[in-house]
Design an enzyme around this catalytic site. Structure first.
Site, short mmCIF file in Angstrom:
data_model
loop_
_atom_site.label_atom_id
_atom_site.label_comp_id
_atom_site.label_asym_id
_atom_site.label_seq_id
_atom_site.Cartn_x
_atom_site.Cartn_y
_atom_site.Cartn_z
CD1 TRP A 167 -0.19 -1.68 3.02
CD2 TRP A 167 0.76 0.33 3.28
NE1 TRP A 167 0.67 -1.76 4.10
CE2 TRP A 167 1.25 -0.53 4.28
CE3 TRP A 167 1.22 1.65 3.24
CZ2 TRP A 167 2.18 -0.12 5.24
CZ3 TRP A 167 2.15 2.06 4.19
CH2 TRP A 167 2.62 1.19 5.16
CG ASN A 168 5.14 1.23 0.51
OD1 ASN A 168 4.74 0.33 -0.23
ND2 ASN A 168 6.42 1.47 0.69
CE LYS A 191 -3.23 -9.34 -2.19
NZ LYS A 191 -3.74 -8.09 -1.61
CD GLU A 264 13.01 -5.52 -5.37
OE1 GLU A 264 13.75 -5.37 -4.40
OE2 GLU A 264 13.45 -5.60 -6.53
CB CYS A 298 11.02 -0.57 1.07
SG CYS A 298 11.22 0.00 -0.63
CD GLU A 396 10.58 -2.39 7.05
OE1 GLU A 396 9.94 -3.46 7.14
OE2 GLU A 396 10.85 -1.85 5.97
#
Ligand code: NAD
Length: 527
Positions: A167-168, A191, A264, A298, A396
């Site tokens: 979603w980012n 998706k 990723e 990320c 993270e």
């Protein structure tokens, strides 16, 4: 929620309106009467639309239809496929306001960071449109008997590429990898994350407007464990972007099928700042590198190692700059920091900061949720005195939180920067760039930015981008990011002379002698 559990408000004060999202939801490839899921904007907590909850049966149908259209697409000359990307490039720039509205409404980011997604689309579409005709062209290969045996390397599309995206970066991470796969002759079953489906749907609609055959891209919304899993079970290659934990689960599942996989994943990205740095540039670059996209990036920086000689000055100046960042929920340019994308994100950020402060960390800036601006806003936060017992040290955060650690010498900084399970991105800020490049070569991450946080590495589109260690496998961008969506095939043709030469017949010893002389001679031939 279900179809009967419709949200009470059918209007939204945000752009796009509910009619637009309702129209986009109809493009999701599902059967009749599926349950619906509300999409709530993190900007103001309003429902902006609903998308169907797809099933494994929907995925099976979508894959079959995609496979049918893909056969025709693979037979379309590469140049024509590339032209579709170039037209898409223009459409994205023309429709940027509408796309920026969608990205902001779904994800909550400030408009300036949504614009990064527009730039990425244009750069990626242009790059792969230009690279593909050259890189995918069949090419001659050297053989053991040059001239007598000829070999050609062909690049054949994988077929149906599955894409599962987070979603980012609703536009970049759903569409950019798909652009490379499409120009290579594949179809896509995607998706997108249920938090951010509408941007992807609109972008693929623009691709159809640019000339992509209808049905070549199939979009299915729904839970990862259901829709995602069915895509993993039926695609010929999988491109996944998301967390390391999910990447491991998917890796095990797809490994069973012996299907190619590019992942990723997460990062805990370090920045090293040496004593000879220009302080103004360091403060500005670190601010951008840590807090762009509300830190939900990320490749954004979560650990800063700064030479102890300049640590007090840097920490003070950096904290002042970060405290002055403007937060806002407007769908206009202006605010520097937007909302976090969800309550789950807000909870994670709050937990990391609270845990660190409870265990003795020092707060230099931020540290508070800002419900006065919107439900999921959190101040950009700078910590110091962070120790390994704190969650924020190695985990993270994926939010607007960074910790500063002073170091005594550069070797120590490199060791600490590499002391992580991750290896996605790093940064070196320094006065002497030659020295910076030497430090960069010792950092175990897929990209390293000298005198930048993340943008230069990401935007070096001709160079591969991806993670070492638990940050991923495979690469996007560059030739690697295109060729991974193809099977390489070698076609070797033997001439009648080679046939005679290669046959030992009844004289095996003569055959061995003949080839020994040829091998000796071959070593002296120019390469
Ligand atoms: P996530 O792994 O929870 O979800 C990503 C996608 O995978 C979503 O669409 C989700 O529905 C789907 N999914 C979840 N479980 C699944 C399963 N079992 N099978 C199939 N699909 C499944 O990640 P997230 O929280 O949405 O995204 C944040 C993470 O993504 C962070 O760790 C971030 O670092 C990482 N990320 C990495 C990159 C990169 O390029 N390396 C880019 C962006 C985000």
């Amino acid at each position: 929620m279900t179809a009967t559990d419709t949200p009470s408000s059918t209007t939204s004060t945000l752009r796009p309106g509910r009619e637009q999202t309702a129209r986009l939801a109809k493009r999701v490839a599902v059967g009749e009467g599926r349950e619906m899921k509300a999409v709530t904007s993190p900007l103001k907590g309003e429902v902006i639309g609903e998308v169907p909850i797809g099933t494994a049966e929907d995925v099976a149908k979508a894959v079959a239809e995609c496979r049918r259209v893909q056969k025709r697409w693979a037979a379309t000359p590469i140049k024509q496929r590339a032209e579709v990307l170039l037209r898409y490039h223009d459409l994205v720039l023309e429709h940027q306001d509408e796309l920026l509205d969608l990205i902001q409404a779904e994800n909550g980011k400030a408009r300036v960071w949504a614009f990064e997604e527009i730039m990425d689309q244009a750069i990626t579409a242009r790059y792969y449109a230009r690279l593909a005709p050259r890189a995918l062209k069949s090419s001659w290969r050297l053989t053991a008997l040059p001239g007598l045996v000829t070999a050609t390397e062909n690049r054949i599309p994988k077929g149906v590429v599955g894409v599962i995206s987070p979603w980012n970066y609703p536009l970049v991470l759903a569409v950019s990898d798909a652009l490379a796969a499409l120009v290579a002759g594949n179809g896509i079953v995607i998706k997108p994350d249920s938090q951010t489906p509408f941007t992807a749907i609109r972008a693929f609609e623009l691709l159809e407007q640019a000339g992509l055959p209808s049905g070549l891209v199939q979009i299915i919304t729904g839970p990862g464990t259901q829709v995602g899993s069915a895509i993993i079970e039926s695609s010929d290659y999988l491109m996944f972007t998301g967390s390391t934990a999910t990447g491991r689960t998917i890796g095990a599942q797809i490994g069973e099928r012996l299907v190619g996989y590019s992942a990723e994943l997460g990062g805990k990205n370090p920045m090293i700042i040496t004593a000879d740095v220009d302080m103004d540039r360091a403060v500005e670059t670190a601010t951008h590198g840590c807090f762009a996209n509300t830190g939900q990036l990320c490749i954004s920086i979560e650990r800063i190692y700064v030479d102890q000689a300049i640590a007090p000055t840097f920490s003070k100046r950096f904290a002042e700059r970060v405290s002055a960042l403007t937060l806002g929920a407007e769908q206009e340019y202006g605010p520097e920091v937007g909302a976090l994308a969800s309550k789950a994100q807000l909870d994670k950020v709050t937990e990391h900061v609270t845990d660190a402060l409870d265990k003795g960390a020092t707060l230099l800036a931020g540290g508070k949720a800002r419900e006065d601006i919107g439900a999921f806003f959190y101040e950009p936060t700078v910590l110091t005195d962070v120790t390994p017992e704190m969650d924020v040290y190695a985990e993270e955060t994926f939010g607007p939180v960074v910790a500063i650690y002073p170091f005594t010498n550069v070797d120590e900084a490199i060791r600490l920067a590499n002391d992580t399970e991750y290896g996605l991105n790093s940064s070196v800020l320094c006065g002497d760039t030659a020295k910076g490049k030497k430090i960069a070569e010792q950092l175990m991450s897929g990209t390293v930015n000298v005198n930048d946080g993340y943008s230069s590495g990401w935007a070096s589109i001709d160079a591969p981008m991806g993670g070492m260690k638990a940050s991923g496998m495979g690469r996007r961008h560059g030739r690697d990011g295109l060729l991974k969506y193809t099977e390489s095939q070698t076609v070797a043709v033997r001439s009648s002379i080679a046939e005679k030469l290669q046959s030992p017949g009844k004289d095996a010893q003569g055959y061995a002698k003949r080839f020994t002389s040829m091998l000796k001679a071959a070593k002296h031939l120019p390469r």
